[in-house]
Design an enzyme around this catalytic site. Sequence first.
Site, PDB file in Angstrom:
ATOM      1  N   ASP A 273       0.849  -1.195   0.000  1.00  0.00           N
ATOM      2  CA  ASP A 273       0.000   0.000   0.000  1.00  0.00           C
ATOM      3  C   ASP A 273       0.886   1.247   0.000  1.00  0.00           C
ATOM      4  O   ASP A 273       1.601   1.512   0.971  1.00  0.00           O
ATOM      5  CB  ASP A 273      -0.903   0.026   1.234  1.00  0.00           C
ATOM      6  CG  ASP A 273      -2.064  -0.946   1.120  1.00  0.00           C
ATOM      7  OD1 ASP A 273      -2.221  -1.535   0.047  1.00  0.00           O
ATOM      8  OD2 ASP A 273      -2.792  -1.122   2.114  1.00  0.00           O
TER       9      ASP A 273
ATOM     10  N   GLU B 186      -9.754  -8.899   1.213  1.00  0.00           N
ATOM     11  CA  GLU B 186      -9.696 -10.356   1.326  1.00  0.00           C
ATOM     12  C   GLU B 186     -10.601 -10.880   2.436  1.00  0.00           C
ATOM     13  O   GLU B 186     -10.811 -10.204   3.451  1.00  0.00           O
ATOM     14  CB  GLU B 186      -8.248 -10.793   1.594  1.00  0.00           C
ATOM     15  CG  GLU B 186      -7.320 -10.438   0.449  1.00  0.00           C
ATOM     16  CD  GLU B 186      -5.846 -10.529   0.799  1.00  0.00           C
ATOM     17  OE1 GLU B 186      -5.026 -10.693  -0.124  1.00  0.00           O
ATOM     18  OE2 GLU B 186      -5.509 -10.426   1.990  1.00  0.00           O
TER      19      GLU B 186
ATOM     20  N   THR C 106      -4.195 -15.510  -4.196  1.00  0.00           N
ATOM     21  CA  THR C 106      -2.974 -14.737  -4.409  1.00  0.00           C
ATOM     22  C   THR C 106      -1.725 -15.626  -4.353  1.00  0.00           C
ATOM     23  O   THR C 106      -1.818 -16.838  -4.213  1.00  0.00           O
ATOM     24  CB  THR C 106      -2.855 -13.628  -3.355  1.00  0.00           C
ATOM     25  OG1 THR C 106      -2.768 -14.227  -2.055  1.00  0.00           O
ATOM     26  CG2 THR C 106      -4.058 -12.714  -3.383  1.00  0.00           C
TER      27      THR C 106
ATOM     28  N   GLU D 111      -3.810 -14.194  -8.766  1.00  0.00           N
ATOM     29  CA  GLU D 111      -2.972 -13.023  -8.975  1.00  0.00           C
ATOM     30  C   GLU D 111      -1.656 -13.192  -8.226  1.00  0.00           C
ATOM     31  O   GLU D 111      -1.535 -14.044  -7.347  1.00  0.00           O
ATOM     32  CB  GLU D 111      -3.680 -11.757  -8.512  1.00  0.00           C
ATOM     33  CG  GLU D 111      -4.035 -11.760  -7.033  1.00  0.00           C
ATOM     34  CD  GLU D 111      -4.949 -10.610  -6.634  1.00  0.00           C
ATOM     35  OE1 GLU D 111      -4.626  -9.925  -5.634  1.00  0.00           O
ATOM     36  OE2 GLU D 111      -5.966 -10.390  -7.311  1.00  0.00           O
TER      37      GLU D 111
ATOM     38  N   LEU E 162       3.071  -9.968  -4.929  1.00  0.00           N
ATOM     39  CA  LEU E 162       4.069  -8.908  -4.959  1.00  0.00           C
ATOM     40  C   LEU E 162       4.458  -8.634  -6.404  1.00  0.00           C
ATOM     41  O   LEU E 162       4.409  -9.534  -7.247  1.00  0.00           O
ATOM     42  CB  LEU E 162       5.311  -9.321  -4.153  1.00  0.00           C
ATOM     43  CG  LEU E 162       5.101  -9.606  -2.667  1.00  0.00           C
ATOM     44  CD1 LEU E 162       6.370 -10.167  -2.053  1.00  0.00           C
ATOM     45  CD2 LEU E 162       4.652  -8.353  -1.921  1.00  0.00           C
TER      46      LEU E 162
END
Length: 574
Positions: A167, A252, A408, A444, A447
């Site tokens: 973020d 999430e 993820t 996805e 990082l």
Amino acid sequence: MASIVTLNSYYFPQPRMFLPDLEIKKLERLNVKNLGPFRIIVGRPWKFSRKVVAAATSSDEMMDSKMVNQYKMMANYVPLHVMLPLDVISVDNVFRDEEKLEKQLMELRAADVDGVMVDVWWGIVESKRPKQYDWSAYRSLFKLIEKCGLKIQAIMSFHQCGGNIGDAVFIPLPSWVLAIGEKNPDIFYTCKDGMHDKECISLGMDNLPLFEGRTPIQIYSDYMKSFRENMSDFLDAESIIDIEVGLGPAGELRYPSYQETRGWVFPGIGEFQCYDKYMREDFKLATTIGGHQEWDLPEDAGSFNSTPDQTGFFGPNGTFLTEKGEFFLTWYSNKLLDHGDQILDEANKAFLGCKVTLSAKIAGIHWWYKDHSHAAELTAGYYNLNNRDGYRPLARMLSRHYASLNFTCLEMRNSEQPAKSGPQELVQQVLSCGWRENVEVAGENALPRYDVEGYNQILLNARPNGCNKNGQPKLKLAAVTYLRLTDQLIRWENFQIFKSFVRKMHAHQDHAPGYVKLQPLRRSKQTIPIDKLLEATKVVEPYPWEERTDMPIDNTFTNYLYGLLSKFLSFYSV
């Protein structure tokens, strides 16, 4: 006189495929009139049957075998989307840098990227007062994306931006929600030391009307209904193809157990987040009903940066293995299941009949996965142990709402991670859970990665058993979203590798923007009783994975590109 060509073994299992315009032109060149009962219509669905009958000119006795192989390979096509910057719409609800973004979007489109993912921040749209929504900046953004020929995955982001890994900006919850929290901080998740986390509202509040007469579930429902009403033109045009429903921190479905703003540092085990007064009351009620009113919430689970063996709860023969520990972990994880189920039910009602896919994101908590305790997963709400599957009940719950599972850390390999990490086995387990529960599975990277090794790991997880030259592969992700669009990604040397990655994701097939033809969203099925959900905790071996992708990005080619770049730069630096 035209002859009839019959291809008896030619079968496509996915009826939602489109023929690219280029292939239609090839068929027209061959004077093909129809395939089965379906005419050739540019930009419309193309359906296949087990027997494909084509009329060709006498000079073209047989259909081009290359074309047939291309059609078969299209079943291996995995759509690739790219996440937009977190602050593409600023915190004050302004669409800035439109010219720069348009240039970048056109570069993505030229690279055959299928679409983009956008956070639609609750803290921006409904920032000032309840039910006062301002969608104007997002409408401008969506028009630009549509103009650039890209599809949209929209995230209903009911959390704060800031505090999670990666973020780079700060977008808080709506000011009127924070004002309520100032008077009653127990609306937020709370750790055992009493620290409150303002990233999202605690699931303990889900059905309490303490927000000017509304419950959080009602707030989220109203927001999604307003989104549908104000974005109806994009939905009708099928520019918006996916609604990812935010269900917790970072969007999430989990507890905020590892927040950097609260002092957590990787690979700490994190802390349980159930010590606000509402969750305490709920747990006390559960223990009373269960006949163990003397039990309380854990006090021996360590702190954010503990290791499992430093705690009484997660250590060898720890509390988590006792009847008391099992009771707590079951309650803690079941609350998460119910939270996701309620919000997805409202999302299903809000977007009922729209040609979109609903989706929910599950976090890839890979650290301590190979420890007997799975401590970091447990504090996040995933009651996953070597003898208990904590993810398949989540997948079963998603199946009720026709929602896909987005997971993820697709890019990670065990050798890259410390702390008894097992990202490869974790990905294998979670994706297998989704497929076994007949839900679409997407993924996805966790990082940013610009290297061949990271891309090849994603390619492996996208098609774990490789491509099938005769049609549908054994296993395949419904889509992959790449994190994230940055100036670094667009740099020449990085973008060349990325374009090769996109091509491999598409199984070397031409860009097919209409590859998936979405059906109108159906109403959620009946509620699944908790005992039926928990039947899915029985451990089943995951599907087998190949060791490496059968369609890798070639390091030799990559090194060649870097060599050319180095020579170019050295020439101009003289």
